[in-house]
Design an enzyme around this catalytic site. Structure first.
Site, PDB file in Angstrom:
ATOM      1  N   CYS A  34     -38.037  -6.440 -62.524  1.00 42.13           N
ATOM      2  CA  CYS A  34     -37.091  -5.471 -61.945  1.00 42.13           C
ATOM      3  C   CYS A  34     -36.057  -5.055 -62.976  1.00 42.13           C
ATOM      4  O   CYS A  34     -35.891  -5.692 -64.017  1.00 42.13           O
ATOM      5  CB  CYS A  34     -36.352  -6.084 -60.742  1.00 42.13           C
ATOM      6  SG  CYS A  34     -37.404  -6.723 -59.433  1.00 42.13           S
ATOM      7  N   ASP A 456     -13.893  18.928 -90.209  1.00 48.54           N
ATOM      8  CA  ASP A 456     -14.249  19.999 -89.284  1.00 48.54           C
ATOM      9  C   ASP A 456     -12.984  20.618 -88.694  1.00 48.54           C
ATOM     10  O   ASP A 456     -12.057  19.902 -88.272  1.00 48.54           O
ATOM     11  CB  ASP A 456     -15.128  19.437 -88.164  1.00 48.54           C
ATOM     12  CG  ASP A 456     -15.551  20.504 -87.176  1.00 48.54           C
ATOM     13  OD1 ASP A 456     -16.487  21.256 -87.484  1.00 48.54           O
ATOM     14  OD2 ASP A 456     -14.926  20.584 -86.089  1.00 48.54           O
TER      15      ASP A 456
END
Length: 513
Positions: A34, A456
């Site tokens: 599971c 940037d």
């Protein structure tokens, strides 16, 4: 994420979905495995066994739980956070390389022997590359069985099985059901996000792509839409549509955000490319990330914490084709987002391949009528007459051609097998490619979560507004505390800007030409 047995047991007892995909629980009393968040009754601790992969659980004789669908969890973030050999091998397996080229092809790409690859992967994941690829094929087959009306023979072929017999045996072993039974019996618990919609044609498959935690769709899809290349990509009616060249032919991809999943429609020339297309979508949208852990880490910086709170669950906009993205980033040097899209579209119209569709498989939909090109390959760009390339400064034109040549002959690798440090070094050796270009390629093409383009303009403007250091050197020093998630800090800074890429695009109609 390193968890001891007690931590794993605690995650299972609390049914903590954050750990889905990090490990799998095998229950010895039922021989079922599971996900940690399985809603079934928690087993006795003496009956719990933990496995690092679904393939390892299957190899130990456990079959997939029919309730929690452990094979359908988001992938482990580890394979997209690391640049070691095992992580690179896993990315290649996800991309379908092992089905096309075998373990030998994977080993060749990472520069190791087959024996070394087998040993390293087995030691960390409890299963070898072939077993991991088999588990991936089983999952792909289950998706097709439950979401399409394809004949089983075509599903076996599309999922990568070499025979109907191996397909049938694998489905029975992994899911404790025949393929026909899987199709005729509704699952007790649907895939994450709800029931699966049906596919509409033999080469067109509609899927739900799960993710863990929250997803900040405005900054992710806003960025992808704002930087889209006309003719290759378009944003229309809340859907991002684009063409992509896959191993066996072109494809048309539709992805659209939902509250708890991403809806995807994959129109393929060859169904054997389905697994690769699914994984390319996940990498484009960074769907295997662990945003809870990332946000908690970045929020420790009091200057960054308000951004994290206002845009929880940011993802790094990635690339369907890493080489394409690297070329696009060089084209975008020193110009605006809009100008970069125009320049790149000229390159596409000159050197790209026409995207003509394949009957019902690829063409003929209103959301995609403006997609009429495939992005040119690095080899096509490298071999082109310089006079055919779009106008740009000579130094950038030289950088573009040198990068295209390096990508074409594989002396620079920015794809799933890339060693991030080595790629950075080789990119910096190309004249005209500096730190901003390298970090942007590392962030968007390679998916390095620690990439940080400190120079940037958008990053610097938002950083200054927050009171962060302005000089790039000082900003990099301050950002040391953000490691290993500086890429997500970058996306948080972009998300807080006033740029069009920081917000969800408005729904549009009509085609882009």
């Amino acid at each position: 994420m390193i968890l001891d047995t007690n931590a794993r047991m605690a995650a299972v007892r609390s049914r903590d979905a954050r750990f889905d995909g990090f490990f799998y629980l095998g229950v010895t009393s039922t021989k079922i495995y599971c996900r940690p968040s399985c809603p079934a009754r928690v087993p006795k601790e003496s009956n719990m066994r933990f496995y690092p992969s679904a393939a390892a659980a299957q190899g130990a004789g456990f079959r997939a739980c029919k309730r929690c669908r452990p094979d359908a969890t988001p992938g482990s973030p580890l394979w997209h956070e690391r640049s070691d050999v095992v992580a690179r091998v896993m990315r290649l397996i996800f991309d379908g390389v092992i089905d096309r080229e075998g373990v030998a092809g994977v080993a060749r790409r990472v520069g190791y022997s087959e024996r070394q690859v087998e040993r390293l992967v087995l030691a960390e994941l409890g299963a070898g590359p072939l077993a991991l690829a088999r588990a991936q094929r089983a999952h792909t087959a289950r998706v097709l069985i439950e979401t399409t009306t394809l004949p089983m023979s075509e599903i076996a072929y599309a999922a990568g099985f070499t025979s109907i017999r191996s397909f049938n045996d694998t489905i029975r072993e992994v899911f404790d059901a025949t393929p026909t039974h899987l199709r005729s019996t509704p699952p007790r618990r649907s895939l994450p996000g709800g029931p699966q919609p049906k596919g509409v044609s033999a080469h067109r498959v509609t899927l739900r792509l799960p993710f863990r935690g929250r997803l900040h769709a405005p900054s992710l899809f806003g960025h992808l839409a704002a930087t889209s290349v006309p003719g290759v990509e378009q944003w229309i009616d809340t859907v991002l549509v684009r063409s992509i060249r896959l191993a066996r032919g072109p494809a048309l991809i539709h992805v659209s955000p939902r509250a708890d999943h991403v809806a995807a429609t994959l129109s393929l020339a060859d169904l054997r490319d389905l697994t690769t297309a699914m994984q390319r979508c996940r990498r484009l949208l960074d769907l295997d990330a662990d945003p809870v852990a990332i946000d908690e880490h970045l929020a420790r910086d009091p200057l960054l914490a308000p951004l994290v709170a206002s845009a929880a669950g940011v993802r790094i906009p990635g690339a369907m084709d890493p080489a394409e993205m690297a070329i696009r980033i060089v084209l975008s040097q020193h110009i605006s987002t809009k100008a970069a899209a125009t320049l790149t579209a000229r390159l596409v119209r000159t050197l790209g391949e026409p995207f003509v569709g394949h009957g019902n498989a690829v063409g003929g939909t209103s959301a995609g009528e403006g997609i009429n090109w495939l992005f040119p390959s690095p080899a096509a760009i490298a071999a082109a007459d310089p006079g055919l390339l779009p106008g740009m400064p000579p130094t950038r034109l030289r950088s573009l051609r040198l990068l295209a040549s390096a990508l074409a002959d594989s002396s620079v690798d920015v794809g799933p097998a890339a060693d991030w440090a080595q790629a950075r070094s080789r990119l910096l050796a190309i004249p005209g490619i500096g730190p901003w270009t390298v970090e942007m390629i590392a962030l968007r093409a390679m998916g390095d979560p620690n990439a940080f383009p400190a120079t940037d303009l958008g990053v610097r403007n938002t950083a200054i507004a927050l009171g962060l250091p302005a000089p790039p050197r000082d900003l990099i020093s301050h950002a040391a505390a953000w490691q290993p998630w500086r890429g997500y800090a970058t996306q948080s800074l972009w998300a807080a800007s006033d740029h069009v890429a920081a917000r969800m695009p408005e729904p549009t109609t009509g085609a882009t030409t």
